[in-house]
Design an enzyme around this catalytic site. Sequence first.
Site, PDB file in Angstrom:
ATOM      1  N   HIS A   1       0.948  -1.437  -0.269  1.00 37.94           N
ATOM      2  CA  HIS A   1      -0.007  -0.014   0.086  1.00 37.94           C
ATOM      3  C   HIS A   1       0.695   1.160  -0.249  1.00 37.94           C
ATOM      4  CE1 HIS A   1       0.773   0.579   4.295  1.00 37.94           C
ATOM      5  NE2 HIS A   1       0.753  -0.378   4.553  1.00 37.94           N
ATOM      6  N   ASP A   2       0.425   1.948  -0.614  1.00 37.85           N
ATOM      7  CA  ASP A   2       0.876   3.514  -0.578  1.00 37.85           C
ATOM      8  C   ASP A   2       2.543   3.392  -1.703  1.00 37.85           C
ATOM      9  OD1 ASP A   2      -1.242   4.746   0.597  1.00 37.85           O
ATOM     10  OD2 ASP A   2      -0.959   3.457   2.437  1.00 37.85           O
TER      11      ASP A   2
ATOM     12  N   GLY B   1       5.398  -1.133   2.287  1.00 34.64           N
ATOM     13  CA  GLY B   1       4.197  -0.033   2.341  1.00 34.64           C
ATOM     14  C   GLY B   1       5.267   1.301   2.060  1.00 34.64           C
TER      15      GLY B   1
END
Length: 265
Positions: free
Chosen positions: A118-119, A136
């Site tokens: 994520h991200d 992440g």
Amino acid sequence: MIHPHTYIHPSAKLATNVKIDPFSVIHPNVEIGEGTWIGSNVTIMEGARIGKNCRIFPGAVIAAIPQDLKYEGEQTTVEIGDNTTIREFVTVNRGSKDRWTTKVGNNCLIMAYSHIAHDCIVGNNCIMSNNTQMAGHVVMGDNAILAGMCAVHQFVQIGQHAFIAGGSLVSKDVPPYIKAGRTPLSYAGVNSVGLKRRGFSLDRINQILDIYRIIYNKGMNTSQALNYIEEEFPATDERDEIVTFIRESGRGIIKRFTKGSGDDE
């Protein structure tokens, strides 16, 4: 061009010439651009935005929710650029409240079994080789290459045109234009071969070499080296990119390899 054994949610938006092989599943709130091919047994989950002329191979899962206990169901996305290839069993998780999206740029190659958490922000023309795992919030600059089985710590930044050797544990930031290898991960010279392939002139490459000699070989601390570079080197895009990257590094940059620092050789 959609196989009858494929499931597509009615709200998904697909360009007219998208091709999808059997047993794949397309969830709601998905957009897929012209000319993209989706192989068998691919799962495209809610929030995916996939560009034009991409190829997604069997077993890949795009836009699953973050593997983050802080995630609370917020509506986030994964954005895949044009002409990007995602090989077998790659996983790309969608963003969280940090950036609200995970991005992979144009013309990238993400090889089999790799993971993008994520991200993360992956630039254009990047390569992640087989089994590379990215935690992440990682940022990977344009034209950077991760060789096979690299593991990248969360919040690490990898500069543009960097090359990182296979099997590396990447826990510090890797400045632009360099090669990194050994254990612990260390500066291994300028990525001259890659720069030549991308059209850098010999003068530009030599200036980059001279800058990194100051940073890694002259016995200065980082602040002294950056001040010296700004005072003594003419302003160029490469000089400014290196100085800005290092000044803004949150985790600190990798060091020069020294005997006894952990490598068996």
